[in-house]
Structure formats: C-alpha cells, structure tokens
Design a protein around this motif. Structure first.
Motif, PDB file in Angstrom:
ATOM      1  N   ALA A 208    -139.028 -51.963  50.997  1.00 45.99           N
ATOM      2  CA  ALA A 208    -140.773 -52.197  51.624  1.00 45.99           C
ATOM      3  C   ALA A 208    -141.116 -51.195  52.595  1.00 45.99           C
ATOM      4  CB  ALA A 208    -140.589 -53.947  52.556  1.00 45.99           C
ATOM      5  N   TYR A 209    -140.212 -50.839  53.510  1.00 47.66           N
ATOM      6  CA  TYR A 209    -139.918 -49.854  54.649  1.00 47.66           C
ATOM      7  C   TYR A 209    -140.303 -48.464  53.552  1.00 47.66           C
ATOM      8  CZ  TYR A 209    -139.908 -52.659  58.159  1.00 47.66           C
ATOM      9  OH  TYR A 209    -139.401 -53.258  59.013  1.00 47.66           O
ATOM     10  N   ALA A 210    -139.474 -48.407  52.343  1.00 48.83           N
ATOM     11  CA  ALA A 210    -139.792 -47.185  51.653  1.00 48.83           C
ATOM     12  C   ALA A 210    -140.848 -47.405  50.882  1.00 48.83           C
ATOM     13  CB  ALA A 210    -138.294 -46.608  50.465  1.00 48.83           C
ATOM     14  N   TRP A 211    -141.712 -48.447  50.619  1.00 52.73           N
ATOM     15  CA  TRP A 211    -142.945 -47.541  50.435  1.00 52.73           C
ATOM     16  C   TRP A 211    -143.669 -47.602  51.423  1.00 52.73           C
ATOM     17  CZ3 TRP A 211    -145.065 -47.137  45.341  1.00 52.73           C
ATOM     18  CH2 TRP A 211    -144.511 -47.714  44.976  1.00 52.73           C
ATOM     19  N   MET A 212    -143.827 -47.874  52.782  1.00 51.85           N
ATOM     20  CA  MET A 212    -144.040 -48.007  53.873  1.00 51.85           C
ATOM     21  C   MET A 212    -144.018 -45.674  54.290  1.00 51.85           C
ATOM     22  SD  MET A 212    -143.475 -50.962  56.746  1.00 51.85           S
ATOM     23  CE  MET A 212    -143.483 -51.967  56.033  1.00 51.85           C
ATOM     24  N   PHE A 213    -142.679 -45.175  54.350  1.00 46.54           N
ATOM     25  CA  PHE A 213    -142.610 -44.421  54.672  1.00 46.54           C
ATOM     26  C   PHE A 213    -143.159 -43.676  53.407  1.00 46.54           C
ATOM     27  CE2 PHE A 213    -139.098 -45.748  57.874  1.00 46.54           C
ATOM     28  CZ  PHE A 213    -139.764 -45.208  58.104  1.00 46.54           C
ATOM     29  N   ARG A 214    -142.895 -43.799  52.405  1.00 52.91           N
ATOM     30  CA  ARG A 214    -143.490 -42.859  51.019  1.00 52.91           C
ATOM     31  C   ARG A 214    -145.407 -43.077  51.083  1.00 52.91           C
ATOM     32  NH1 ARG A 214    -146.790 -43.884  46.250  1.00 52.91           N
ATOM     33  NH2 ARG A 214    -146.295 -42.686  44.514  1.00 52.91           N
ATOM     34  N   ARG A 215    -146.068 -43.638  51.996  1.00 50.72           N
ATOM     35  CA  ARG A 215    -147.096 -43.685  52.862  1.00 50.72           C
ATOM     36  C   ARG A 215    -146.978 -42.782  53.777  1.00 50.72           C
ATOM     37  NH1 ARG A 215    -147.877 -49.562  51.648  1.00 50.72           N
ATOM     38  NH2 ARG A 215    -147.664 -50.030  54.160  1.00 50.72           N
ATOM     39  N   ASP A 216    -146.598 -42.771  54.020  1.00 50.79           N
ATOM     40  CA  ASP A 216    -146.901 -41.432  55.621  1.00 50.79           C
ATOM     41  C   ASP A 216    -146.110 -40.307  55.381  1.00 50.79           C
ATOM     42  OD1 ASP A 216    -146.928 -43.655  57.978  1.00 50.79           O
ATOM     43  OD2 ASP A 216    -144.364 -43.859  57.614  1.00 50.79           O
ATOM     44  N   ALA A 217    -145.411 -39.358  54.438  1.00 47.48           N
ATOM     45  CA  ALA A 217    -145.300 -38.980  53.558  1.00 47.48           C
ATOM     46  C   ALA A 217    -146.310 -38.537  52.669  1.00 47.48           C
ATOM     47  CB  ALA A 217    -143.768 -38.910  52.248  1.00 47.48           C
ATOM     48  N   LEU A 218    -146.857 -39.078  51.784  1.00 47.72           N
ATOM     49  CA  LEU A 218    -148.091 -38.709  51.197  1.00 47.72           C
ATOM     50  C   LEU A 218    -149.300 -38.121  51.986  1.00 47.72           C
ATOM     51  CD1 LEU A 218    -147.863 -41.466  48.479  1.00 47.72           C
ATOM     52  CD2 LEU A 218    -147.568 -38.787  47.614  1.00 47.72           C
ATOM     53  N   ARG A 219    -149.733 -39.190  52.842  1.00 45.83           N
ATOM     54  CA  ARG A 219    -150.572 -38.990  54.273  1.00 45.83           C
ATOM     55  C   ARG A 219    -150.117 -37.505  54.600  1.00 45.83           C
ATOM     56  NH1 ARG A 219    -149.582 -42.872  57.318  1.00 45.83           N
ATOM     57  NH2 ARG A 219    -151.055 -44.085  56.274  1.00 45.83           N
ATOM     58  N   LEU A 220    -148.836 -37.651  54.928  1.00 44.96           N
ATOM     59  CA  LEU A 220    -148.939 -35.827  56.052  1.00 44.96           C
ATOM     60  C   LEU A 220    -149.020 -35.200  54.627  1.00 44.96           C
ATOM     61  CD1 LEU A 220    -146.095 -37.030  57.844  1.00 44.96           C
ATOM     62  CD2 LEU A 220    -147.608 -36.420  58.703  1.00 44.96           C
ATOM     63  N   GLY A 221    -148.669 -35.079  53.875  1.00 42.63           N
ATOM     64  CA  GLY A 221    -149.225 -34.040  52.972  1.00 42.63           C
ATOM     65  C   GLY A 221    -150.474 -33.853  52.614  1.00 42.63           C
ATOM     66  N   ASP A 222    -151.272 -34.798  52.503  1.00 43.41           N
ATOM     67  CA  ASP A 222    -152.963 -34.845  52.551  1.00 43.41           C
ATOM     68  C   ASP A 222    -153.870 -34.062  53.685  1.00 43.41           C
ATOM     69  OD1 ASP A 222    -155.664 -35.147  50.423  1.00 43.41           O
ATOM     70  OD2 ASP A 222    -155.270 -36.551  52.551  1.00 43.41           O
ATOM     71  N   SER A 223    -153.496 -34.320  54.915  1.00 44.76           N
ATOM     72  CA  SER A 223    -153.886 -33.565  56.079  1.00 44.76           C
ATOM     73  C   SER A 223    -153.210 -32.047  55.763  1.00 44.76           C
ATOM     74  CB  SER A 223    -153.076 -34.165  56.921  1.00 44.76           C
ATOM     75  OG  SER A 223    -153.316 -35.342  56.542  1.00 44.76           O
ATOM     76  N   LEU A 224    -152.003 -32.082  55.445  1.00 43.70           N
ATOM     77  CA  LEU A 224    -151.733 -30.132  55.142  1.00 43.70           C
ATOM     78  C   LEU A 224    -152.844 -29.700  54.988  1.00 43.70           C
ATOM     79  CD1 LEU A 224    -147.910 -30.400  54.536  1.00 43.70           C
ATOM     80  CD2 LEU A 224    -149.437 -28.928  56.936  1.00 43.70           C
TER      81      LEU A 224
END
Length: 337
Positions: A191-207
C-alpha cells in the motif's frame, strides 16, 4: 551588425555605475539606502543556497554569448573559467559574502569582475536580473525535485522487496484503528509502495513545468541582442524555453507546485538513501507500531522488533530473538505470546 564591443558599450556603462553603487537598482538614486532598508533588502544570507545554479546558468549564458558573436570566444572562456574560480572559493569557504551587494547574484558577479577585470562586466549582456533569477531559481527547484523523485522510486523498490519476504505473515487490517479484516504484511507494505509511486510520478510531472528556461526574456519583453535561448536551455538540461516573455519572468507557479509535492512526500527529504532504515522512519513504521499495542495482538513481542527489517529492531533496536527494551516491552505488555 555592429561589433560586439560597440553594441555592448551603453549596457556596460550602466553596469559599471550599478557595481559602484552596489545595488542593482543603484542608477536611479544619488545616495544609498538607509541602514534599515539595506538590512531589509539583504537576501544573500539565504539565497546564497542558489550559488551553484546561478553559476551554472551564467556559464551557459556566457558561452552562448561567445557563440553568437555578442562577445568574443576568448571573453566567453575567461568568464566561464572565472566563474569556476568563484565556485571553488564558495565551496572552500574562502568567499567573502558582502551584505551591501544584497543577493547571491550580485555577490558572484562582483567577485567575477574582481577576478577578470572589465571582461566580468560583460557577463550580464543581453539579460536582466529578472530572467537570470528566474532560471537560477528553476534550476534549484528542479535539482531538489529530482532528488526527491529518485528517493521516492528507491523507497518503492525497498517496500516491494520487503513485501516479497512477508507474503505469509498475517496481521489484522484495521479501519479507524479497529481490527477489520486479516491481511498480509506484504499487502500492507505494498500500500505504501503505491503511495510513494504516486509521489514519484507527481514529482516527475512537476519537473516538466519547472524545466522551462526563461533566459532571453530579459526584463519582460526580450532584448535586441541576437541570443540563442534554446542553446542555453539545452546546456542546463531544460528541454523547453518560455512561450511568452512577460509570463516567463513573473511565473512562480512552479514553486507552489514544488511546495505541495514536498508536503505530500515531505518525509523523502529526510531519507538520504532509500534503505530499510529510511523506510522505518516513515509512516509505515508508525502503522506497524499500532499492532504492538494492547488489544491488537497482531505481532508477537519477540517478532515485533525483527518483522520489518529482518535483522534490526524497528521499535526498540533489539536484534531478532533478543529481549525487547523496557519501553517496547511496556508497549507490548498483554500482547499474546
């Protein structure tokens, strides 16, 4: 077009006056500001954190000026090498920061001029403080977001690895702190892996929105110098340049977006390496700690300290099979053995 030296003359006369009065806006006033105002406008105590990005952007700008014939290739080389010397002084602690120069940008430019003479005054040709600051700030934010993105992706990998080792370990799945359904520890960790995956994707999108170079927009409406903004953007690692010069120098949306990203995945900033110890410091460890409280009976006392890392205590620091610390024992008092 006129020779570079002829085209740059008026700008350099203005910059020379600016350097003498210390403030970038000094040409408008016959006298300096009062001491209280000078203290209020002094930002070099904290914006010096942008020194590496400011130097990186200035070197790209100088080399572009040389390629475009605005300054000579030799002058571009002198500027780039002089900025290397300034960076070395800053990183060695030898650099003398001057509050009267107000910010990191003026401090670096003033020191460059001391090292290179009149050539140093040509660095600012074709750019304004507005697009200069915008690019330095964007580089700074982009560097931080990329570090966070890599840490989020690394944490995902650690969580997936740990989950694979705990497919058969069962604990109560809780809702509102009440046991509801049995789940595996693997399911909990993923469950936490999916949460941090969203963080990684969100950060990449912000970049994508941060990595847009404003250099070339000048004060707000461009410049008559024959610049090549795309080559500067490419050298600093930005795939795009601005679409509208007024928007380019005023946009700070990317800062707000980065702050939101940092808030939702803020714990990433504390994890230098995505390893087991880092995962323990996150909310995952806090959730598992609930299962050691009286009434949950989901994790046995002698397993609680090794269930997550396999070799190091997650709650009290004890190795697997060793006695728990007194504090941990008190927490788990009454848990079924």
């Amino acid at each position: 077009p006129a020779p570079a030296s002829a085209r740059a003359g008026p700008l350099h006369n203005h910059e020379e006056h600016t350097m003498k009065t210390n403030q970038s806006w000094g040409g408008r006033f016959a006298e300096g500001p009062r001491e209280a105002v000078a203290r209020y406008t002094d930002s070099q105590t904290y914006d010096r954190a942008l020194y590496a990005q400011d130097i990186r952007a200035s070197q790209a700008h100088a080399r572009m000026l040389g390629r475009q014939g605005v300054i000579t290739p030799e002058e571009a080389r002198i500027l780039a090498e002089g900025l290397d010397k300034v960076r070395a002084e800053i990183e060695s602690g030898a650099f003398a920061w001057k509050p009267e120069l107000e910010d990191v940008h003026m401090n670096i430019e003033a020191r460059l001029t001391e090292l290179t003479g009149d050539v140093g005054k040509k660095l600012h040709t074709g750019r304004s403080r507005n697009d200069q600051v915008g690019l330095s700030f964007r580089l700074f934010v982009a560097d931080r977001l990329e570090v966070w993105r890599q840490r989020a992706a690394g944490l995902c990998a650690v969580l997936v690895k740990r989950a694979a080792e705990h497919r058969e370990d069962i604990l109560p799945g809780c809702t509102h702190l009440q046991p509801a359904q049995p789940v595996s520890l693997a399911h909990h960790l993923l469950a936490y892996a999916w949460m941090f995956r969203r963080d990684a994707l969100r950060l990449g999108d912000s970049l994508k929105r941060v990595r847009v170079s404003p250099l070339g927009a000048a004060a707000l409406a461009g410049t008559t110098y024959p610049l090549d903004p795309q080559s500067v953007a490419g050298e600093v690692g930005f795939p795009e340049i601005y679409g509208n010069s007024m928007d380019a120098v005023s946009d700070r949306d990317f800062v707000l977006e980065a702050l939101f990203d940092g808030h939702t995945g803020g714990e990433l900033a504390e994890c230098e390496e995505p390893d087991n110890e880092a995962v323990q410091t996150l909310s995952t460890g806090n959730d598992l700690e609930y299962h050691c409280l009286t009434g949950f009976a989901g994790i046995l006392r002698d397993e609680a300290c090794a269930c997550f890392t396999g070799d190091a205590g997650t709650l009290c620091g004890a190795d697997a099979g060793e006695e728990c610390s007194e504090a941990c024992a008190q927490k788990t008092d009454g848990v079924a053995a």
